[in-house]
Design an enzyme around this catalytic site. Structure first.
Site, PDB file in Angstrom:
ATOM      1  N   ASP A  16      -9.305  47.707  58.208  1.00  0.00           N
ATOM      2  CA  ASP A  16      -7.907  47.333  58.488  1.00  0.00           C
ATOM      3  C   ASP A  16      -7.875  46.120  59.408  1.00  0.00           C
ATOM      4  O   ASP A  16      -7.676  46.239  60.626  1.00  0.00           O
ATOM      5  CB  ASP A  16      -7.160  48.528  59.101  1.00  0.00           C
ATOM      6  N   LYS A  38     -13.418  50.417  52.521  1.00  0.00           N
ATOM      7  CA  LYS A  38     -12.055  50.565  52.005  1.00  0.00           C
ATOM      8  C   LYS A  38     -11.256  49.318  52.381  1.00  0.00           C
ATOM      9  O   LYS A  38     -11.113  48.985  53.545  1.00  0.00           O
ATOM     10  CB  LYS A  38     -11.369  51.798  52.588  1.00  0.00           C
ATOM     11  N   ASP A  65      -7.572  50.185  48.278  1.00  0.00           N
ATOM     12  CA  ASP A  65      -6.465  51.094  48.621  1.00  0.00           C
ATOM     13  C   ASP A  65      -5.156  50.312  48.558  1.00  0.00           C
ATOM     14  O   ASP A  65      -4.596  49.948  49.589  1.00  0.00           O
ATOM     15  CB  ASP A  65      -6.741  51.652  50.026  1.00  0.00           C
ATOM     16  N   LYS A  67      -2.490  51.305  46.397  1.00  0.00           N
ATOM     17  CA  LYS A  67      -1.393  52.242  46.105  1.00  0.00           C
ATOM     18  C   LYS A  67      -0.374  51.656  45.126  1.00  0.00           C
ATOM     19  O   LYS A  67       0.805  51.449  45.462  1.00  0.00           O
ATOM     20  CB  LYS A  67      -0.689  52.647  47.395  1.00  0.00           C
ATOM     21  N   ASP A  70       4.641  51.062  39.998  1.00  0.00           N
ATOM     22  CA  ASP A  70       5.506  50.121  39.294  1.00  0.00           C
ATOM     23  C   ASP A  70       5.720  50.670  37.879  1.00  0.00           C
ATOM     24  O   ASP A  70       5.282  51.787  37.569  1.00  0.00           O
ATOM     25  CB  ASP A  70       4.836  48.726  39.275  1.00  0.00           C
ATOM     26  N   ILE A  71       6.353  49.896  37.022  1.00  0.00           N
ATOM     27  CA  ILE A  71       6.513  50.368  35.646  1.00  0.00           C
ATOM     28  C   ILE A  71       5.125  50.432  34.990  1.00  0.00           C
ATOM     29  O   ILE A  71       4.207  49.696  35.387  1.00  0.00           O
ATOM     30  CB  ILE A  71       7.479  49.467  34.832  1.00  0.00           C
ATOM     31  N   PRO A  72       4.967  51.354  34.019  1.00  0.00           N
ATOM     32  CA  PRO A  72       3.619  51.564  33.455  1.00  0.00           C
ATOM     33  C   PRO A  72       2.928  50.288  32.992  1.00  0.00           C
ATOM     34  O   PRO A  72       1.742  50.084  33.264  1.00  0.00           O
ATOM     35  CB  PRO A  72       3.883  52.533  32.288  1.00  0.00           C
ATOM     36  N   ASN A  73       3.657  49.391  32.352  1.00  0.00           N
ATOM     37  CA  ASN A  73       3.008  48.183  31.821  1.00  0.00           C
ATOM     38  C   ASN A  73       2.434  47.311  32.937  1.00  0.00           C
ATOM     39  O   ASN A  73       1.359  46.728  32.799  1.00  0.00           O
ATOM     40  CB  ASN A  73       4.032  47.383  30.991  1.00  0.00           C
ATOM     41  N   THR A  74       3.157  47.256  34.066  1.00  0.00           N
ATOM     42  CA  THR A  74       2.695  46.445  35.194  1.00  0.00           C
ATOM     43  C   THR A  74       1.488  47.095  35.874  1.00  0.00           C
ATOM     44  O   THR A  74       0.532  46.410  36.254  1.00  0.00           O
ATOM     45  CB  THR A  74       3.856  46.233  36.188  1.00  0.00           C
ATOM     46  N   THR A 128       0.966  61.158  54.203  1.00  0.00           N
ATOM     47  CA  THR A 128       0.902  62.054  55.365  1.00  0.00           C
ATOM     48  C   THR A 128       1.877  61.634  56.469  1.00  0.00           C
ATOM     49  O   THR A 128       2.175  62.418  57.361  1.00  0.00           O
ATOM     50  CB  THR A 128      -0.531  62.096  55.946  1.00  0.00           C
ATOM     51  N   GLN A 199      -2.527  59.053  64.323  1.00  0.00           N
ATOM     52  CA  GLN A 199      -2.701  60.170  63.393  1.00  0.00           C
ATOM     53  C   GLN A 199      -2.211  61.432  64.103  1.00  0.00           C
ATOM     54  O   GLN A 199      -2.263  61.519  65.333  1.00  0.00           O
ATOM     55  CB  GLN A 199      -4.183  60.335  62.998  1.00  0.00           C
ATOM     56  N   GLY A 219     -11.358  54.767  60.096  1.00  0.00           N
ATOM     57  CA  GLY A 219     -11.090  53.405  60.539  1.00  0.00           C
ATOM     58  C   GLY A 219     -11.462  53.221  61.993  1.00  0.00           C
ATOM     59  O   GLY A 219     -12.623  53.007  62.348  1.00  0.00           O
ATOM     60  N   ARG A 220     -10.447  53.320  62.864  1.00  0.00           N
ATOM     61  CA  ARG A 220     -10.616  52.948  64.267  1.00  0.00           C
ATOM     62  C   ARG A 220     -11.759  53.629  65.023  1.00  0.00           C
ATOM     63  O   ARG A 220     -12.360  52.975  65.881  1.00  0.00           O
ATOM     64  CB  ARG A 220      -9.275  53.118  64.997  1.00  0.00           C
TER      65      ARG A 220
HETATM   66  O1  C5P Z   1      -8.009  54.135  61.884  1.00  0.00           O
HETATM   67  P1  C5P Z   1      -7.834  55.366  61.046  1.00  0.00           P
HETATM   68  O2  C5P Z   1      -9.095  56.213  60.938  1.00  0.00           O
HETATM   69  O3  C5P Z   1      -6.638  56.198  61.451  1.00  0.00           O
HETATM   70  O4  C5P Z   1      -7.562  54.770  59.575  1.00  0.00           O
HETATM   71  C1  C5P Z   1      -7.219  55.580  58.494  1.00  0.00           C
HETATM   72  C2  C5P Z   1      -7.093  54.759  57.242  1.00  0.00           C
HETATM   73  O5  C5P Z   1      -6.659  55.603  56.187  1.00  0.00           O
HETATM   74  C3  C5P Z   1      -6.083  53.619  57.318  1.00  0.00           C
HETATM   75  O6  C5P Z   1      -6.575  52.557  56.481  1.00  0.00           O
HETATM   76  C4  C5P Z   1      -4.828  54.213  56.726  1.00  0.00           C
HETATM   77  O7  C5P Z   1      -4.014  53.248  56.111  1.00  0.00           O
HETATM   78  C5  C5P Z   1      -5.417  55.153  55.686  1.00  0.00           C
HETATM   79  N1  C5P Z   1      -4.535  56.265  55.315  1.00  0.00           N
HETATM   80  C6  C5P Z   1      -4.091  57.204  56.239  1.00  0.00           C
HETATM   81  N2  C5P Z   1      -3.268  58.230  55.833  1.00  0.00           N
HETATM   82  C7  C5P Z   1      -2.876  58.311  54.554  1.00  0.00           C
HETATM   83  C8  C5P Z   1      -3.322  57.377  53.621  1.00  0.00           C
HETATM   84  C9  C5P Z   1      -4.165  56.349  54.050  1.00  0.00           C
HETATM   85  O8  C5P Z   1      -4.445  57.151  57.406  1.00  0.00           O
HETATM   86  N3  C5P Z   1      -2.115  59.308  54.185  1.00  0.00           N
END
Ligand code: C5P
Length: 240
Positions: A16, A38, A65, A67, A70-74, A128, A199, A219-220
């Site tokens: 990120d 990721k 990642d 996500k 959109d419409i199916p064709n896109t 989440t 989180q 991530g962090r």
């Molecule tokens: O830094 P951290 O461990 O919280 O990063 C979690 C990663 O997972 C981020 O890239 C975040 O966008 C992704 N993510 C999330 N929760 C979700 C879907 C994706 O934390 N429900």
């Protein structure tokens, strides 16, 4: 018992970062560790397909990642493009419906180079970050969030997708509903004692794997650690 290599292969490091240069500094520090990378919207929109190609050239497995919704064709066209790019996994929103998810798989078939492996396609169920209040009163989906998650997971499975992104707290119910081969990729992971940040409901890496998750997204706790290499090594050691 997992080996170091296959434990690392179940960890996805969330890059990120706002620029390729920032991400590359981290990648240099993790040199030689066979984890997944990721790439989310922030980095992909800034650094583009060339950055993903460089990750692939360095031998990394890449989860894109982005996500799609959109419409199916896109979505079919988007899936074709990311498949040509060589990503190993990407995701679409289950809320786009079965036809849209099937279109993603058609895009994979169209974009796949002969002889190369197809990317894994997974669905986002209910984010989440969405509370029951937001889901019920703003989006208009009734009932508890965990019921919506299972409904979306079943829909993704019927559409032919390979798994879902989920909270580690949802893994047991998803595996019970869809079977253990249906993949779960779980963010919301914090090593014991780590800062939770934004989180809310988190699990440690060994706890998440005990729930039966297939991959953890971290991530962090790695990217913001004073020594990211030491941080990922400690996580690997905790799960082998
Ligand atoms: O830094 P951290 O461990 O919280 O990063 C979690 C990663 O997972 C981020 O890239 C975040 O966008 C992704 N993510 C999330 N929760 C979700 C879907 C994706 O934390 N429900």
């Amino acid at each position: 018992m997992a080996t170091i290599s296959n434990a690392a292969g179940r960890i996805m490091v969330a890059l990120d970062y706002p620029t390729a240069q920032d991400a590359e500094r981290l990648i240099e520090q993790l040199e030689g560790i066979p984890c997944w990378m990721k790439v989310g919207m922030q980095l992909f929109y800034a650094a583009g397909p060339g950055f993903v190609e460089r990750l692939k050239a360095r031998g990394y497995k890449v989860f894109l990642d982005v996500k799609m919704h959109d419409i199916p064709n896109t979505v079919k066209g988007g899936s074709e493009s990311v498949t040509r790019l060589g990503v190993d996994m990407f995701n679409v929103h289950a809320a786009g419906g079965a036809q849209m998810m099937q279109a993603a798989l058609e895009g994979v078939d169209k974009g796949q180079a002969s002889g190369s492996a197809k990317p894994i396609v997974i669905a986002v169920t209910q984010l989440t970050s969405t509370s029951r209040h937001v889901m019920n009163d703003e989006i208009g989906i009734p009932g508890p969030v965990d019921e919506a998650v299972i409904r979306y997971a079943r829909l993704a499975q019927r559409a032919g997708l390979h798994g879902v992104v989920a909270s580690p707290l949802e893994v047991t119910a998803i595996k019970a509903a869809c079977g253990s081969p249906f993949l779960t990729v779980t963010p919301g992971i914090r090593p014991a004692g780590a800062d939770i940040g934004d989180q809310s409901r988190v699990m440690t890496p060994p706890e998440a794997f005990r729930q039966g998750t297939d991959y953890v997204v971290i991530g962090r706790p790695i990217t913001a650690a004073p020594d990211p290499r030491e941080a990922i090594q400690a996580i690997i050691d905790s799960i082998v």
